[in-house]
Write an enzyme that holds these catalytic residues in place. Structure first.
Site, PDB file in Angstrom:
ATOM      1  N   CYS A   1       6.068  12.190   7.648  1.00 44.92           N
ATOM      2  CA  CYS A   1       5.829  12.086   9.089  1.00 44.92           C
ATOM      3  C   CYS A   1       6.862  11.172   9.736  1.00 44.92           C
ATOM      4  O   CYS A   1       7.418  11.481  10.785  1.00 44.92           O
ATOM      5  CB  CYS A   1       4.433  11.520   9.359  1.00 44.92           C
ATOM      6  SG  CYS A   1       3.181  12.770   9.694  1.00 44.92           S
TER       7      CYS A   1
ATOM      8  N   CYS B   1       2.549   7.570  15.550  1.00 41.16           N
ATOM      9  CA  CYS B   1       1.534   8.435  14.941  1.00 41.16           C
ATOM     10  C   CYS B   1       0.659   9.030  16.043  1.00 41.16           C
ATOM     11  O   CYS B   1       0.319  10.203  16.036  1.00 41.16           O
ATOM     12  CB  CYS B   1       0.634   7.641  13.990  1.00 41.16           C
ATOM     13  SG  CYS B   1       1.496   6.714  12.712  1.00 41.16           S
TER      14      CYS B   1
ATOM     15  N   CYS C   1      -8.894   5.221 -19.665  1.00 42.42           N
ATOM     16  CA  CYS C   1      -9.730   4.825 -18.524  1.00 42.42           C
ATOM     17  C   CYS C   1     -11.193   4.855 -18.963  1.00 42.42           C
ATOM     18  O   CYS C   1     -11.990   3.968 -18.635  1.00 42.42           O
ATOM     19  CB  CYS C   1      -9.555   5.795 -17.360  1.00 42.42           C
ATOM     20  SG  CYS C   1      -7.872   6.022 -16.791  1.00 42.42           S
TER      21      CYS C   1
ATOM     22  N   CYS D   1      -4.936  -1.659 -13.563  1.00 38.39           N
ATOM     23  CA  CYS D   1      -5.671  -1.383 -14.800  1.00 38.39           C
ATOM     24  C   CYS D   1      -4.706  -1.109 -15.949  1.00 38.39           C
ATOM     25  O   CYS D   1      -4.896  -1.602 -17.057  1.00 38.39           O
ATOM     26  CB  CYS D   1      -6.583  -0.171 -14.633  1.00 38.39           C
ATOM     27  SG  CYS D   1      -8.248  -0.594 -14.132  1.00 38.39           S
TER      28      CYS D   1
ATOM     29  N   ARG E   1       3.063  11.769   2.365  1.00 41.57           N
ATOM     30  CA  ARG E   1       2.836  12.400   3.669  1.00 41.57           C
ATOM     31  C   ARG E   1       3.242  11.456   4.801  1.00 41.57           C
ATOM     32  O   ARG E   1       3.850  11.881   5.779  1.00 41.57           O
ATOM     33  CB  ARG E   1       1.362  12.800   3.817  1.00 41.57           C
ATOM     34  CG  ARG E   1       1.113  13.699   5.017  1.00 41.57           C
ATOM     35  CD  ARG E   1       1.710  15.081   4.779  1.00 41.57           C
ATOM     36  NE  ARG E   1       1.960  15.830   6.023  1.00 41.57           N
ATOM     37  CZ  ARG E   1       3.139  15.858   6.632  1.00 41.57           C
ATOM     38  NH1 ARG E   1       4.171  15.181   6.163  1.00 41.57           N
ATOM     39  NH2 ARG E   1       3.299  16.575   7.727  1.00 41.57           N
TER      40      ARG E   1
ATOM     41  N   CYS F   1     -13.357   1.881 -20.717  1.00 41.28           N
ATOM     42  CA  CYS F   1     -14.090   0.891 -19.924  1.00 41.28           C
ATOM     43  C   CYS F   1     -15.027   1.544 -18.909  1.00 41.28           C
ATOM     44  O   CYS F   1     -16.146   1.093 -18.698  1.00 41.28           O
ATOM     45  CB  CYS F   1     -13.119  -0.007 -19.157  1.00 41.28           C
ATOM     46  SG  CYS F   1     -12.076  -1.010 -20.222  1.00 41.28           S
TER      47      CYS F   1
ATOM     48  N   CYS G   1       1.445  12.326  18.302  1.00 38.53           N
ATOM     49  CA  CYS G   1       1.041  13.659  17.828  1.00 38.53           C
ATOM     50  C   CYS G   1      -0.462  13.706  17.561  1.00 38.53           C
ATOM     51  O   CYS G   1      -1.158  14.581  18.055  1.00 38.53           O
ATOM     52  CB  CYS G   1       1.775  14.018  16.535  1.00 38.53           C
ATOM     53  SG  CYS G   1       3.529  14.366  16.767  1.00 38.53           S
ATOM     54  N   HIS G   2      -0.958  12.787  16.763  1.00 40.40           N
ATOM     55  CA  HIS G   2      -2.294  12.951  16.180  1.00 40.40           C
ATOM     56  C   HIS G   2      -3.431  12.433  17.054  1.00 40.40           C
ATOM     57  O   HIS G   2      -4.580  12.765  16.820  1.00 40.40           O
ATOM     58  CB  HIS G   2      -2.329  12.311  14.794  1.00 40.40           C
ATOM     59  CG  HIS G   2      -1.369  12.966  13.848  1.00 40.40           C
ATOM     60  ND1 HIS G   2      -1.567  14.248  13.374  1.00 40.40           N
ATOM     61  CD2 HIS G   2      -0.187  12.557  13.325  1.00 40.40           C
ATOM     62  CE1 HIS G   2      -0.551  14.580  12.576  1.00 40.40           C
ATOM     63  NE2 HIS G   2       0.302  13.572  12.541  1.00 40.40           N
TER      64      HIS G   2
END
Lengths: 151, 108, 286
Positions: free
Chosen positions: C247, C202, C100, C138, C243, C103, C205-206
């Site tokens: 969920c 989603c 990496c 890449c 994650r 470059c 709950c959130h």
């Protein structure tokens, strides 16, 4: 053996703990008896007294896989008067042993921190052995919560 | 991935000063209690079972470690500095691998 | 009333004491997040069009011992992976004989804004790219190396290392580029779509219940400014798509593949919901 209020209290706790073992039919976890046996071997016959060591741990662990614990023993940590080792025991894990820390006068103080696993809500005991053979203890009850999301 | 320790040791200390040392090493700490989800067989234990710290060849602190220590074991402890010198840290794996690291400290 | 009762029951089940007549509130903790003394933006006014007034980092919803782990980069076990990522950054791989660094040189300069501005529009692929997809591009196009499989090889540590270069920078995704707005819309649709046997979205709950407890877990707003994040439960870094899948699994629904169009749209939308929060990678959660 000299009996004072503290050793009496300690022995009473031991009896209560050992008494409870009979009711515990779960094979997956260490018994409090195993833990007491381990403590007895470590103490080398001396009766652990409360005091001088203080164990710090969260009352409720957010995740049982990584629970921070630390302890400190009141000692001058000189070549003549120091803490030899401190053992941490978990009464409700599959195996009671957690770690045994060895100190020297070069440690400067007798304190250490680590992170431990707790399989369930239980009592964690710390036992400090001084270079004169005396043994001190402290314990914490730690609640392990079960998360909502695959926790 | 080989275990690679992280260490936090002050660069210098006054004579007689007690310093705090922190150590963290990458390790799964396979407890020997877990079962393979597919086969149901117990996954063999593989942990770091011993940590030690010496200063100029003299023991400062060590720890016998059981499987109840969390993955990526973290240990924090103290050392009293009376002279300049070198700390040597050693971690021993169940498979016999020994990982070593050193840190120098000067007197201020 | 029904909701309060449910929360109370959950709290009692978790072994916490709660009076039946008491409304159980569990607000995010009011404390400033500093990492190694550097101030983080962990609460800020929500961007225009956001359903909530304030966006709050998941850090505020954790207990003190977990919060403390993130405040010190030495104590944060996720930093072990970041250091591993730094090694990968400097390691030559593939037929082109490049790393990496060949470059991009010094990541602290070249990657400084990557963690705070991805996902970004990728014209050639016609979709938003997150850091993981950009790394794979890449690797295949410039390095002549095999792309990383999801969560395998160096994917998590390298992603964490790159995102960590943006530590403290506020999250800001550019929705004006390419078809980002369209992807944002489909991400939003997914966010509010109820799925699974439990029929949860989603938002269930959130958005609607953040700050409350689900069993013993304190529900956060689900912001992803700390990913890949170190979870105490697994004792390792967890990627954002892992994650998401976790969920979705918990709603008892089939989950889409990592880096699928669905999850890329969701990542873009959820990243946007955390606009203005500092990048915390690697965060520490329970």
């Amino acid at each position: 053996m000299k009996m004072n209020r503290r050793t009496l209290l300690c022995n009473a706790v031991k009896l209560a703990v050992v008494g409870a073992v009979g009711a515990n039919l779960s094979k997956a976890y260490a018994s409090a008896e195993d833990a007491m046996k381990k403590i007895g071997e470590f103490a080398g016959g001396a009766a652990p007294t409360e005091g001088r060591i203080s164990l710090k741990a969260p009352e409720i662990a957010e995740n049982g896989n990584t629970v921070p614990i630390s302890f400190e023993v009141d000692s001058p940590m000189t070549e003549d008067d120091f803490v030899e080792s401190v053992m941490i025991v978990a009464e409700g894990n599959p195996l009671p042993g957690v770690a045994t820390f060895h100190f020297s006068s070069a440690s400067g103080t007798c304190r250490a921190s680590t992170r431990m696993r707790l399989a369930k809500t239980q009592r964690v005991v710390a036992i400090a052995k001084m270079n004169d053979g005396s043994v001190f203890t402290d314990a914490r009850d730690i609640k392990v919560t079960i998360g909502g999301c695959g926790g | 991935m080989a275990a690679k320790p992280r260490l936090k040791v002050p660069k210098s200390a006054a004579a007689g000063e007690v310093i705090t040392i922190k150590s963290l090493i990458s390790h799964k700490m396979e407890s020997g209690q877990r079962k393979d989800k597919k086969t149901g067989d117990l996954i063999p234990r593989k942990i770091i079972n011993k940590f030690s710290c010496e200063f100029n060849g003299k023991p400062v602190f060590s720890c016998d470690i059981d499987p109840a220590i969390s993955a990526n074991p973290y240990l924090e402890f103290t050392a009293r500095i009376d002279e300049a010198g070198t700390f040597k840290f050693t971690w021993v794996d169940d498979d016999g691998t020994v990982i070593e690291a050193e840190k120098d400290i000067a007197l201020s | 009333m029904k909701k309060n009762k449910l929360t109370t029951v959950l709290m009692v089940a978790a072994g916490l004491t709660a009076s039946a007549s008491l409304v159980v509130t569990a607000d995010p903790v009011d404390e400033a997040l500093e990492i190694d003394g550097q101030a983080m933006i962990s609460r800020t006014a929500a961007p225009d069009g956001h359903p909530l007034k304030e966006v709050i980092s998941g850090w505020h919803y954790r207990k003190a011992e977990t919060r403390n782990l993130e405040k010190d980069t030495f104590e944060n076990p996720g930093m072990l992976a970041v250091e591993q990522g730094e090694e990968i950054w400097n390691t030559v791989e593939g037929t082109a004989g490049k790393s990496c660094a060949s470059c991009h040189n010094d990541a602290s300069e070249s990657m400084a804004k990557v963690g705070s501005t991805y996902p970004k529009w990728n014209e050639a692929s016609g979709k938003p790219f997150n850091v993981e997809l950009q790394i794979n591009q890449c690797r295949t196009e410039n390095m002549g190396a095999e792309p990383y499989k999801f969560d395998k090889g160096g994917q998590k540590p390298l992603t964490a290392y790159i995102k960590h270069q943006s530590l403290g920078k506020p999250v800001e995704v550019d929705l004006a580029e390419g078809e980002m707005q369209k992807w944002w819309e489909s991400g939003k649709d997914l966010y509010y779509k109820r799925t699974g046997q439990l029929n949860l979205s989603c938002a269930s709950c959130h958005e609607k219940n953040n700050g409350k407890h689900i069993r013993a877990d304190h529900l956060s707003q689900g912001n992803i400014n700390g990913f890949p994040t170190y979870r105490l439960k697994q004792g390792t870094l967890i990627s954002v798509h892992n994650r998401f899948r976790g969920c979705i699994r918990d709603t008892r629904a089939e989950f889409p593949a990592a880096f699928s169009d669905e999850l890329m749209a969701l990542e873009l939308y959820v990243t946007w919901r955390g606009t203005g929060l500092s990048v915390e990678t690697p965060g520490v959660r329970q």
